[in-house]
Design a protein around this motif. Structure first.
Motif, PDB file in Angstrom:
ATOM      1  N   VAL A   1       0.853  -1.186   0.000  1.00 45.50           N
ATOM      2  CA  VAL A   1       0.000   0.000   0.000  1.00 45.50           C
ATOM      3  C   VAL A   1       0.889   1.237   0.000  1.00 45.50           C
ATOM      4  O   VAL A   1       1.813   1.344   0.809  1.00 45.50           O
ATOM      5  CB  VAL A   1      -0.924   0.004   1.241  1.00 45.50           C
ATOM      6  N   LEU A   2       0.612   2.173  -0.909  1.00 45.54           N
ATOM      7  CA  LEU A   2       1.366   3.410  -1.023  1.00 45.54           C
ATOM      8  C   LEU A   2       0.451   4.584  -0.726  1.00 45.54           C
ATOM      9  O   LEU A   2      -0.709   4.591  -1.128  1.00 45.54           O
ATOM     10  CB  LEU A   2       1.926   3.571  -2.440  1.00 45.54           C
ATOM     11  N   SER A   3       0.985   5.581  -0.013  1.00 42.64           N
ATOM     12  CA  SER A   3       0.239   6.810   0.245  1.00 42.64           C
ATOM     13  C   SER A   3       1.189   7.992   0.229  1.00 42.64           C
ATOM     14  O   SER A   3       2.327   7.895   0.700  1.00 42.64           O
ATOM     15  CB  SER A   3      -0.469   6.742   1.600  1.00 42.64           C
ATOM     16  N   LEU A   4       0.711   9.109  -0.308  1.00 45.62           N
ATOM     17  CA  LEU A   4       1.423  10.379  -0.268  1.00 45.62           C
ATOM     18  C   LEU A   4       0.609  11.405   0.524  1.00 45.62           C
ATOM     19  O   LEU A   4       0.869  12.607   0.447  1.00 45.62           O
ATOM     20  CB  LEU A   4       1.689  10.898  -1.688  1.00 45.62           C
ATOM     21  N   ALA A   5      -0.391  10.941   1.275  1.00 44.02           N
ATOM     22  CA  ALA A   5      -1.331  11.814   1.971  1.00 44.02           C
ATOM     23  C   ALA A   5      -0.639  12.752   2.949  1.00 44.02           C
ATOM     24  O   ALA A   5      -1.118  13.863   3.187  1.00 44.02           O
ATOM     25  CB  ALA A   5      -2.393  10.984   2.688  1.00 44.02           C
ATOM     26  N   THR A   6       0.474  12.365   3.537  1.00 39.87           N
ATOM     27  CA  THR A   6       1.189  13.209   4.496  1.00 39.87           C
ATOM     28  C   THR A   6       2.211  14.104   3.810  1.00 39.87           C
ATOM     29  O   THR A   6       2.920  14.852   4.470  1.00 39.87           O
ATOM     30  CB  THR A   6       1.920  12.341   5.539  1.00 39.87           C
ATOM     31  N   GLY A   7       2.298  13.999   2.488  1.00 36.47           N
ATOM     32  CA  GLY A   7       3.298  14.756   1.743  1.00 36.47           C
ATOM     33  C   GLY A   7       4.568  13.977   1.526  1.00 36.47           C
ATOM     34  O   GLY A   7       5.450  14.404   0.787  1.00 36.47           O
ATOM     35  N   GLU A   8       4.685  12.843   2.189  1.00 26.85           N
ATOM     36  CA  GLU A   8       5.841  11.974   2.021  1.00 26.85           C
ATOM     37  C   GLU A   8       5.371  10.603   1.572  1.00 26.85           C
ATOM     38  O   GLU A   8       4.269  10.179   1.889  1.00 26.85           O
ATOM     39  CB  GLU A   8       6.604  11.837   3.338  1.00 26.85           C
ATOM     40  N   ARG A   9       6.232   9.929   0.866  1.00 28.75           N
ATOM     41  CA  ARG A   9       5.915   8.572   0.406  1.00 28.75           C
ATOM     42  C   ARG A   9       5.936   7.611   1.595  1.00 28.75           C
ATOM     43  O   ARG A   9       6.947   7.478   2.275  1.00 28.75           O
ATOM     44  CB  ARG A   9       6.935   8.138  -0.639  1.00 28.75           C
ATOM     45  N   GLN A  10       4.793   6.953   1.811  1.00 29.86           N
ATOM     46  CA  GLN A  10       4.688   5.946   2.856  1.00 29.86           C
ATOM     47  C   GLN A  10       4.272   4.638   2.198  1.00 29.86           C
ATOM     48  O   GLN A  10       3.308   4.600   1.434  1.00 29.86           O
ATOM     49  CB  GLN A  10       3.656   6.339   3.903  1.00 29.86           C
ATOM     50  N   VAL A  11       5.025   3.584   2.498  1.00 32.81           N
ATOM     51  CA  VAL A  11       4.765   2.279   1.909  1.00 32.81           C
ATOM     52  C   VAL A  11       4.539   1.289   3.050  1.00 32.81           C
ATOM     53  O   VAL A  11       5.303   1.254   4.011  1.00 32.81           O
ATOM     54  CB  VAL A  11       5.945   1.817   1.019  1.00 32.81           C
ATOM     55  N   GLN A  12       3.481   0.516   2.913  1.00 29.25           N
ATOM     56  CA  GLN A  12       3.127  -0.479   3.931  1.00 29.25           C
ATOM     57  C   GLN A  12       2.959  -1.829   3.256  1.00 29.25           C
ATOM     58  O   GLN A  12       2.295  -1.944   2.229  1.00 29.25           O
ATOM     59  CB  GLN A  12       1.817  -0.061   4.595  1.00 29.25           C
ATOM     60  N   ASP A  13       3.566  -2.855   3.830  1.00 25.94           N
ATOM     61  CA  ASP A  13       3.369  -4.212   3.325  1.00 25.94           C
ATOM     62  C   ASP A  13       2.028  -4.738   3.812  1.00 25.94           C
ATOM     63  O   ASP A  13       1.572  -4.397   4.897  1.00 25.94           O
ATOM     64  CB  ASP A  13       4.477  -5.146   3.821  1.00 25.94           C
ATOM     65  N   GLY A  14       1.427  -5.590   3.000  1.00 26.72           N
ATOM     66  CA  GLY A  14       0.173  -6.214   3.394  1.00 26.72           C
ATOM     67  C   GLY A  14      -1.030  -5.434   2.925  1.00 26.72           C
ATOM     68  O   GLY A  14      -0.906  -4.377   2.318  1.00 26.72           O
ATOM     69  N   PRO A  15      -2.190  -5.940   3.202  1.00 28.36           N
ATOM     70  CA  PRO A  15      -3.417  -5.321   2.683  1.00 28.36           C
ATOM     71  C   PRO A  15      -3.704  -3.975   3.333  1.00 28.36           C
ATOM     72  O   PRO A  15      -3.228  -3.677   4.422  1.00 28.36           O
ATOM     73  CB  PRO A  15      -4.493  -6.343   3.031  1.00 28.36           C
ATOM     74  N   TYR A  16      -4.504  -3.176   2.656  1.00 27.91           N
ATOM     75  CA  TYR A  16      -4.921  -1.866   3.142  1.00 27.91           C
ATOM     76  C   TYR A  16      -5.746  -2.001   4.412  1.00 27.91           C
ATOM     77  O   TYR A  16      -5.582  -1.264   5.360  1.00 27.91           O
ATOM     78  CB  TYR A  16      -5.725  -1.143   2.057  1.00 27.91           C
ATOM     79  N   ALA A  17      -6.649  -2.968   4.436  1.00 30.80           N
ATOM     80  CA  ALA A  17      -7.529  -3.160   5.585  1.00 30.80           C
ATOM     81  C   ALA A  17      -7.354  -4.566   6.139  1.00 30.80           C
ATOM     82  O   ALA A  17      -7.231  -5.522   5.388  1.00 30.80           O
ATOM     83  CB  ALA A  17      -8.980  -2.935   5.174  1.00 30.80           C
ATOM     84  N   ASP A  18      -7.359  -4.668   7.440  1.00 27.93           N
ATOM     85  CA  ASP A  18      -7.279  -5.968   8.095  1.00 27.93           C
ATOM     86  C   ASP A  18      -8.702  -6.425   8.380  1.00 27.93           C
ATOM     87  O   ASP A  18      -9.304  -6.032   9.377  1.00 27.93           O
ATOM     88  CB  ASP A  18      -6.468  -5.860   9.385  1.00 27.93           C
ATOM     89  N   THR A  19      -9.250  -7.210   7.469  1.00 22.51           N
ATOM     90  CA  THR A  19     -10.632  -7.647   7.586  1.00 22.51           C
ATOM     91  C   THR A  19     -10.719  -9.146   7.367  1.00 22.51           C
ATOM     92  O   THR A  19      -9.769  -9.782   6.927  1.00 22.51           O
ATOM     93  CB  THR A  19     -11.527  -6.954   6.533  1.00 22.51           C
ATOM     94  N   ARG A  20     -11.888  -9.689   7.650  1.00 18.02           N
ATOM     95  CA  ARG A  20     -12.095 -11.115   7.450  1.00 18.02           C
ATOM     96  C   ARG A  20     -12.187 -11.459   5.965  1.00 18.02           C
ATOM     97  O   ARG A  20     -11.817 -12.546   5.542  1.00 18.02           O
ATOM     98  CB  ARG A  20     -13.372 -11.544   8.179  1.00 18.02           C
ATOM     99  N   GLU A  21     -12.723 -10.549   5.178  1.00 19.87           N
ATOM    100  CA  GLU A  21     -12.865 -10.796   3.745  1.00 19.87           C
ATOM    101  C   GLU A  21     -11.953  -9.865   2.971  1.00 19.87           C
ATOM    102  O   GLU A  21     -11.815  -8.695   3.310  1.00 19.87           O
ATOM    103  CB  GLU A  21     -14.317 -10.601   3.317  1.00 19.87           C
ATOM    104  N   GLN A  22     -11.312 -10.407   1.935  1.00 18.21           N
ATOM    105  CA  GLN A  22     -10.365  -9.647   1.138  1.00 18.21           C
ATOM    106  C   GLN A  22     -10.858  -9.557  -0.301  1.00 18.21           C
ATOM    107  O   GLN A  22     -11.554 -10.433  -0.781  1.00 18.21           O
ATOM    108  CB  GLN A  22      -8.986 -10.328   1.159  1.00 18.21           C
ATOM    109  N   LEU A  23     -10.440  -8.486  -0.973  1.00 17.75           N
ATOM    110  CA  LEU A  23     -10.733  -8.331  -2.390  1.00 17.75           C
ATOM    111  C   LEU A  23      -9.933  -9.383  -3.137  1.00 17.75           C
ATOM    112  O   LEU A  23      -8.708  -9.423  -3.048  1.00 17.75           O
ATOM    113  CB  LEU A  23     -10.358  -6.930  -2.866  1.00 17.75           C
ATOM    114  N   GLY A  24     -10.628 -10.269  -3.843  1.00 21.07           N
ATOM    115  CA  GLY A  24      -9.961 -11.362  -4.523  1.00 21.07           C
ATOM    116  C   GLY A  24      -9.941 -11.232  -6.029  1.00 21.07           C
ATOM    117  O   GLY A  24      -9.196 -11.922  -6.711  1.00 21.07           O
ATOM    118  N   GLY A  25     -10.757 -10.352  -6.561  1.00 21.14           N
ATOM    119  CA  GLY A  25     -10.804 -10.177  -8.006  1.00 21.14           C
ATOM    120  C   GLY A  25     -11.963  -9.285  -8.385  1.00 21.14           C
ATOM    121  O   GLY A  25     -12.656  -8.736  -7.524  1.00 21.14           O
ATOM    122  N   TYR A  26     -12.155  -9.152  -9.688  1.00 27.30           N
ATOM    123  CA  TYR A  26     -13.240  -8.297 -10.158  1.00 27.30           C
ATOM    124  C   TYR A  26     -13.673  -8.711 -11.554  1.00 27.30           C
ATOM    125  O   TYR A  26     -12.945  -9.401 -12.281  1.00 27.30           O
ATOM    126  CB  TYR A  26     -12.812  -6.824 -10.174  1.00 27.30           C
TER     127      TYR A  26
END
Length: 126
Positions: free
Chosen positions: A56-81
């Protein structure tokens, strides 16, 4: 009108699938894609690697922030579309109900906000 069907499933349910179960699932999705194509509503599809592989990448704070793993920690994950082109929401919901994921997960049906001519210019036209 274009709609995207976002497929949300509990990834842990797939951990115990046998090869036969996976073959059955692939066959069910293949039949679903065939039905979408035969009806002339199919635009695009993809299935995703497990959410643990996400970055997950964000520039919301003005700096590049990168996080490993899913955006949300939930029971169900986006698997496709699936992206479909149908007359209205009722038709999109009918197709969502026919999707194999509806049997064990949730499907979010969301209309496209992109004008059709814009998607056609980018090679994504139906």
């Amino acid at each position: 009108m274009r709609y995207t069907l976002f497929l949300y499933n509990d990834e842990s349910a797939f951990e115990h699938m046998t090869e036969a179960d996976m073959g059955d699932a692939l066959q069910a999705y293949g039949a679903y894609i065939g039905a979408l194509r035969e009806a002339g509503v199919f635009v695009d599809t993809d299935y995703l690697a497990p959410s643990a592989t996400a970055t997950v990448l964000s520039l919301a704070t003005g700096e590049r922030q990168v996080q490993d793993g899913p955006y949300a920690d939930t029971r169900e994950q986006l698997g496709g579309y699936f992206v479909i082109d149908v007359p209205d929401l009722d038709a999109a919901l009918d197709w969502a109900a026919k999707c194999p994921s509806a049997q064990y997960g949730k499907i979010e049906v969301r209309p496209s906000a992109m004008p059709p001519e814009a998607s056609d210019r980018h090679g994504k036209g139906a």
